[in-house]
Design an enzyme around this catalytic site. Structure first.
Site, PDB file in Angstrom:
ATOM      1  N   GLU B  47      -2.512  13.203  -3.346  1.00  0.00           N
ATOM      2  CA  GLU B  47      -3.900  12.749  -3.488  1.00  0.00           C
ATOM      3  C   GLU B  47      -4.156  11.444  -2.746  1.00  0.00           C
ATOM      4  O   GLU B  47      -5.271  11.180  -2.296  1.00  0.00           O
ATOM      5  CB  GLU B  47      -4.277  12.589  -4.969  1.00  0.00           C
ATOM      6  N   PHE B 109      -3.717  15.371 -22.878  1.00  0.00           N
ATOM      7  CA  PHE B 109      -2.837  15.713 -21.769  1.00  0.00           C
ATOM      8  C   PHE B 109      -3.537  15.417 -20.440  1.00  0.00           C
ATOM      9  O   PHE B 109      -4.674  15.817 -20.229  1.00  0.00           O
ATOM     10  CB  PHE B 109      -2.441  17.186 -21.827  1.00  0.00           C
ATOM     11  N   GLN B 110      -2.872  14.714 -19.575  1.00  0.00           N
ATOM     12  CA  GLN B 110      -3.388  14.320 -18.262  1.00  0.00           C
ATOM     13  C   GLN B 110      -4.699  13.545 -18.332  1.00  0.00           C
ATOM     14  O   GLN B 110      -5.589  13.726 -17.522  1.00  0.00           O
ATOM     15  CB  GLN B 110      -3.517  15.539 -17.336  1.00  0.00           C
ATOM     16  N   LYS B 159     -14.236  17.995 -17.874  1.00  0.00           N
ATOM     17  CA  LYS B 159     -14.237  19.438 -17.618  1.00  0.00           C
ATOM     18  C   LYS B 159     -15.459  20.128 -18.217  1.00  0.00           C
ATOM     19  O   LYS B 159     -16.056  21.007 -17.590  1.00  0.00           O
ATOM     20  CB  LYS B 159     -12.949  20.045 -18.176  1.00  0.00           C
ATOM     21  N   MET B 465       8.484  -5.494  10.085  1.00  0.00           N
ATOM     22  CA  MET B 465       7.726  -6.735   9.964  1.00  0.00           C
ATOM     23  C   MET B 465       8.338  -7.652   8.902  1.00  0.00           C
ATOM     24  O   MET B 465       8.383  -8.869   9.072  1.00  0.00           O
ATOM     25  CB  MET B 465       6.259  -6.438   9.631  1.00  0.00           C
TER      26      MET B 465
HETATM   27  C1  LIG Z   1       2.589   0.324   0.656  1.00  0.00           C
HETATM   28  C2  LIG Z   1       3.172  -0.924   1.205  1.00  0.00           C
HETATM   29  N1  LIG Z   1       4.337  -1.393   0.710  1.00  0.00           N
HETATM   30  C3  LIG Z   1       4.886  -2.517   1.221  1.00  0.00           C
HETATM   31  C4  LIG Z   1       4.265  -3.209   2.220  1.00  0.00           C
HETATM   32  C5  LIG Z   1       4.870  -4.497   2.767  1.00  0.00           C
HETATM   33  N2  LIG Z   1       5.224  -4.310   4.186  1.00  0.00           N
HETATM   34  C6  LIG Z   1       4.440  -4.777   5.173  1.00  0.00           C
HETATM   35  S1  LIG Z   1       5.011  -4.371   6.690  1.00  0.00           S
HETATM   36  C7  LIG Z   1       6.356  -3.589   6.034  1.00  0.00           C
HETATM   37  C8  LIG Z   1       7.357  -2.940   6.915  1.00  0.00           C
HETATM   38  C9  LIG Z   1       6.822  -1.749   7.596  1.00  0.00           C
HETATM   39  O1  LIG Z   1       7.894  -1.047   8.146  1.00  0.00           O
HETATM   40  P1  LIG Z   1       7.686   0.103   9.186  1.00  0.00           P
HETATM   41  O2  LIG Z   1       6.648   1.053   8.710  1.00  0.00           O
HETATM   42  O3  LIG Z   1       8.975   0.673   9.535  1.00  0.00           O
HETATM   43  O4  LIG Z   1       7.005  -0.632  10.406  1.00  0.00           O
HETATM   44  P2  LIG Z   1       7.561  -1.731  11.422  1.00  0.00           P
HETATM   45  O5  LIG Z   1       7.147  -3.060  10.899  1.00  0.00           O
HETATM   46  O6  LIG Z   1       9.037  -1.581  11.500  1.00  0.00           O
HETATM   47  O7  LIG Z   1       6.859  -1.389  12.692  1.00  0.00           O
HETATM   48  C10 LIG Z   1       6.325  -3.667   4.646  1.00  0.00           C
HETATM   49  C11 LIG Z   1       7.376  -3.112   3.762  1.00  0.00           C
HETATM   50  C12 LIG Z   1       3.030  -2.692   2.682  1.00  0.00           C
HETATM   51  N3  LIG Z   1       2.327  -3.290   3.630  1.00  0.00           N
HETATM   52  N4  LIG Z   1       2.531  -1.549   2.180  1.00  0.00           N
END
Ligand SMILES: Cc1ncc(C[n+]2csc(CCOP(=O)(O)OP(=O)(O)O)c2C)c(N)n1
Lengths: 161, 554
Positions: B47, B109-110, B159, B465
Site C-alpha cells: 500500500e 479485527f483490522q 464497511k 549518503m
Molecule cells: C525510509 C528511509 N529510511 C532511512 C533514511 C535515511 N537515509 C537517508 S539516505 C540513506 C541511504 C540511502 O542509501 P541508498 O538508497 O543505497 O542510496 P545511496 O545514498 O547509496 O545513493 C538513508 C538510510 C531515509 N531517508 N528514508
C-alpha cells in the site's frame, strides 16, 4: 506574551483533536482552551490562550486558519471582555463560615452548595480576580477547583464572523 | 444505489482514470463496484507503493492521484506515502476501508484509527459515519486536494457505509466556509515588489516546487529574462526554469553548486517564489543571505515568515502573481553582478574525478545525454543528489523526487504511477541499492501490468549518503551502513520477477546498456556496480552556512 485567540470552527467531531494536535505538533503552548457552540448550532467558538512571541502567535493564527474546519481566527488580546468561571470547594468550620461568606460577597461570588464541612463557591470574572479569590480561599483549605478557562469577546459593534 | 457503486461513480465523475491499491475485507464492496468500471486499477504489491504511485501520477500530470487500501494494516501501510505527498504538496486522495461503524472504537479485527493517525500528515481527512455524507465528502476531497496549496486527503469508509443504499446526487461544487485559498496577489504589494526589484543591484530569483505546481515556469522564466536575474531553485523547484537556460544556476542548498549558493549568499534581493525555505536549502538560517531583502510569493500564508524574515510578502498563486509582477519590470542589466556570477560559474563547476572505476556521476551524465526528455524519479541519498546535480531538467514535472520527507523507496513506485499516466514516455528511476530494496516488490506490479519503467541502480553496496556522513564527520566508523551481501544480484532478482536485469561494471559498457534498456519493451533493472566510496560534493555540512561548503580537490 500571552495572547487570546478566538476561533470559529465547524461543530463537527474531530475538530478539537485537530486543533489540539496542531498545537502539539508545532510546539505551541496552550494555557487554556474553552469550547462551546455559538448562536448557530453548526458552529463552535474556541477561545485559546497561548503564550509566545509575535512570530509564534502569527504562526498559530496562520496554521489554525489552514485547518479546513476552522472558519475564522482572530487575535483578540486587546480591548476584549474576558471572563472565566470557577467552582471552588472550600473546607469550612462553624467559626469561619461567616468570614468566607463575607469575602465571597466582596468578590460577588456565590455560594452554590452548602455541606456540613464545606461550601462550593461559584465565581466569575477575569483571570486575576479568580486567582485572587482562590488565593484567599487557600487559608481555609481548598478541596477542589474547577475552572472553565477563559472566554473572551471584543468590545464594540464588530463581531467575529 | 449501493454506497460502493456511488463511490466508483463519483470517482468516474471526477475524471479518475487510474487507481492504485490493494483490496481487503473492509474495502471489498468498493472493489466489487470497481469490477464493472472503466477505471483501471493497478494492483500494487504494497500500500505504501500504491500511494507513492498515485503521488508520482499526481506530480507528473498535475491531476489528483487516487489510492485504495483496506482497513488496519492496509491503511497504516499508506502512512509513509501520505506523509511524503504532504511534505511535497502533492494532490492525492486516499480511500481506506474501515470496520463497520458499529465496531469502530472496539478494537475490532483490522481496525486502526487511520483518520487519527493521518491528521498531522493530511491536508484534511474524513471518517464517513453517515451514508448521507458520502458523496459530499468525496466532492470535498477532490476540491480540497488539488486547490490552493495542494495536499493529500484521506477518506475512511466504514464497511456499512459502502453497503448502505444512497441516492446518487453528486454535487457539482461544495461550499467550504473554512477554506478560501487566495489566488490573486495584492496589487499594491506586487507594485512594491516591482520597485524593489528595479532598485536591486544583485537580485536573484529563488524558485521552489510551488512554481512547478502552479504551472508558472513560463512566467518565471520571463520574469528572469525581463529583469534580468539569475534563477536558483530548491530541489523541488527543478524544472521551474530549463536548467539549460543561461540564467539558470541549478539548485542551491546542501549539495547545490557553489556558484548557486554563493549567488544566494551575496545577493541583495531574493525574489522567492513558491518555496518554503527548508533547512536543506538555506543552510544555517541565521547566516542565510545576510545582505538580502526578501520578497516572498506563496499561496500558503503560513509559509511567509515561518523560517526566514520576509521584507515583502505576496500571498497568491505563483502564476497569477508573476504575470502581474512582470508588468512592473523594465530590463536593466547588472553588469558587475553578472560578471561575478559568471566568474564563480567558471571557477567552481560541478566536477568529479573521472579516472578509476565506474562513477555514478558519469552514469547520470550519460542518461542525460542519451535521454534528456525522460521523466526522472529518484530515490533518496547520494543517488538523488547526483541525479539532481547532473541531470539538467528542461521542463517542469520532469524531475520527481521526495524532497520534503526524503523517503527511500519513493522513486520506483512513483515511476510506476508516472509511466501509467504517460505510457509513451521514457520513465527512469535513478536508484540507490538501499532505497530500491525498500519497494522492490513493485517489479511484480510492473511485469503484471506491463509498466515498462527503467530502474538504474547506482549500486555502491552502502547506505551511501549515511556512509558519506560517517566518513566525513564520524571518523569513518561505518556503523550499520554496509549493504554488501555475498552474491546478491539485482539482475537475478529482476529476472526472478520476470523483468529484465543487467549488470554493468565498466564505464565503457554504460552507453550501450542504457540504450538497450530503453529499447527493450519490458521493465528493466540495471545494476551499476559503481565506485563504492564516491562522495557527493560540494557539501554544506549539516548546520553550516550556505557558503561554508566542503569540496574535494579534483
Ligand atoms: C525510509 C528511509 N529510511 C532511512 C533514511 C535515511 N537515509 C537517508 S539516505 C540513506 C541511504 C540511502 O542509501 P541508498 O538508497 O543505497 O542510496 P545511496 O545514498 O547509496 O545513493 C538513508 C538510510 C531515509 N531517508 N528514508
Amino acid at each position: 506574551m500571552r495572547h487570546t485567540i478566538a476561533a470559529l470552527v465547524e461543530n463537527k467531531p474531530g475538530v478539537l483533536a485537530r486543533v489540539a494536535g496542531l498545537f502539539r505538533r508545532r510546539g505551541f503552548n496552550i494555557e487554556s482552551l474553552a469550547v462551546g457552540i455559538t448562536e448557530k448550532e453548526t458552529i463552535s467558538r474556541m477561545t485559546i490562550v497561548v503564550a509566545g512571541d509575535d512570530r509564534t502567535i502569527e504562526q498559530v493564527t496562520k496554521q489554525l486558519n489552514k485547518l479546513i474546519d476552522v472558519i475564522k481566527v482572530s487575535d483578540i488580546s486587546s480591548n476584549a471582555v474576558e471572563r472565566e468561571l470557577a467552582l471552588i470547594k472550600v473546607s469550612t468550620t462553624m467559626q469561619n463560615r461567616g468570614e468566607i461568606i463575607e469575602i465571597a460577597n466582596i468578590f460577588r461570588a456565590r455560594i452554590v452548595d452548602v455541606a456540613r464541612d464545606s461550601f462550593i463557591i461559584e465565581i466569575t470574572g477575569d483571570e486575576e480576580k479568580v486567582n485572587a479569590f482562590i488565593n484567599l480561599m487557600r487559608q481555609y483549605g481548598i478541596k477542589e477547583v474547577a475552572r472553565t478557562g477563559k472566554i473572551a469577546m471584543q468590545r464594540g459593534n464588530k463581531a467575529l464572523e | 444505489m449501493r454506497g460502493a457503486d456511488a463511490i466508483v461513480k463519483a470517482l468516474e465523475k471526477e475524471g479518475v482514470k487510474h487507481i492504485f491499491g490493494i483490496p481487503g475485507g473492509a474495502i471489498i464492496e468498493v472493489y466489487d463496484a470497481l469490477f464493472d468500471s472503466g477505471i483501471r486499477h493497478i494492483l500494487t504489491r504494497h500500500e505504501q507503493a500504491a500511494v507513492h504511485a498515485a503521488d508520482g501520477y499526481a506530480r507528473a500530470t498535475g491531476k489528483v492521484g487516487v489510492a485504495f487500501a483496506t482497513s488496519g494494516p492496509g491503511a497504516t501501510n499508506t502512512v509513509t506515502g501520505i506523509a511524503t505527498a504532504y511534505m511535497d504538496s502533492s494532490p492525492v486522495v486516499v480511500l481506506t476501508g474501515q470496520v463497520p461503524t458499529s465496531l469502530v472504537g472496539n478494537d475490532a479485527f483490522q481496525e486502526a484509527d487511520i483518520s487519527g493517525i493521518t491528521m498531522p500528515i493530511t491536508k484534511h481527512n474524513y471518517l464517513v459515519t453517515d451514508p448521507k455524507d458520502l458523496l459530499r465528502t468525496i466532492k470535498e476531497a477532490f476540491q480540497i486536494a488539488p486547490s490552493g496549496r495542494p495536499g493529500p486527503v484521506l477518506i475512511d469508509l466504514p464497511k456499512d457505509v459502502t453497503i448502505a443504499d444512497v441516492e446518487f446526487n453528486y454535487p457539482e461544487k461544495v461550499e467550504l466556509p473554512g477554506y478560501k485559498p487566495k489566488y490573486h496577489g495584492h496589487p499594491r504589494q506586487i507594485k512594491r515588489a516591482g520597485e524593489m526589484i528595479m532598485k536591486a543591484e544583485r537580485p536573484v530569483i529563488l524558485a521552489g516546487g510551488g512554481v512547478v505546481i502552479s504551472n508558472a515556469s513560463q512566467e518565471l522564466t520571463k520574469l528572469a529574462e525581463t529583469i534580468p536575474a539569475y534563477v536558483i531553485t530548491s530541489l523541488m523547484g527543478k524544472g521551474a526554469i530549463p536548467e539549460t537556460h543561461p540564467l539558470s544556476l541549478g539548485f542551491a542548498g546542501m549539495h547545490g553548486a557553489k556558484y548557486a549558493n554563493y549567488a544566494l549568499q551575496e545577493s541583495d534581493l531574493i525574489i522567492a517564489v513558491g518555496i518554503r525555505f527548508s533547512d536543506r536549502t538555506t543552510g544555517r538560517v541565521s547566516d542565510f543571505a545576510p545582505d538580502a531583502k526578501i520578497i516572498h510569493i506563496d499561496i500558503d500564508p503560513a509559509e511567509i515568515g515561518k523560517n526566514v524574515n520576509v521584507d515583502l510578502p505576496i500571498v497568491g498563486d505563483a502564476k497569477l502573481v508573476l504575470k502581474e509582477l512582470i508588468k512592473h519590470i523594465k530590463y536593466r542589466k547588472r553588469k558587475e553582478w553578472e560578471e561575478k556570477i559568471e566568474k564563480w560559474r567558471k571557477m567552481y563547476p560541478l566536477k568529479y574525478r573521472k579516472d578509476g572505476g565506474l562513477k555514478p556521476q558519469y552514469i547520470i551524465e550519460k542518461i542525460w545525454e542519451l535521454f534528456p526528455d525522460a521523466i526522472i524519479t529518484t530515490e533518496v541519498g547520494q543517488n538523488q543528489m547526483w541525479a539532481a546535480q547532473y541531470f539538467k531538467v528542461r521542463r517542469p514535472r520532469q524531475f520527481i523526487t521526495s524532497g520534503g520527507l526524503g523517503t527511500m523507496g519513493f522513486g520506483f513506485p512513483a515511476s510506476v504511477g508516472i509511466k501509467t499516466a504517460f505510457p509513451d514516455k521514457v520513465v527512469i528511476d535513478i536508484a540507490g541499492d538501499g532505497s530500491f530494496l525498500m519497494n522492490i516488490q513493485e517489479l511484480a506490479t510492473c511485469v503484471d501490468f506491463g509498466v515498462d519503467v527503467k530502474v538504474f541502480v547506482l549500486n555502491n553496496m552502502f547506505l551511501g549518503m549515511v556512509r558519506q556522513w560517517q566518513e566525513l564527520f564520524y571518523d569513518e566508523r561505518y556503523s550499520a551502513t554496509c549493504l554488501k551481501c555475498k552474491d546478491m544480484s539485482f539482475e537475478k532478482i529482476a529476472e526472478g520477477f520476470g523483468a529484465v536485469g543487467m549488470t554493468v561494471e565498466k564505464p565503457s559498457e554504460v552507453e550501450d546498456a542504457l540504450k538497450e534498456a530503453i529499447e527493450i519493451d519490458a521493465p528493466v533493472v540495471i545494476d551499476f556496480r559503481v565506485e563504492r566510496l564516491e562522495n557527493v560534493y560540494p557539501m554544506v555540512p549539516a548546520g553550516g552556512a550556505l557558503h561554508e561548503m566542503i569540496d574535494k580537490e579534483v
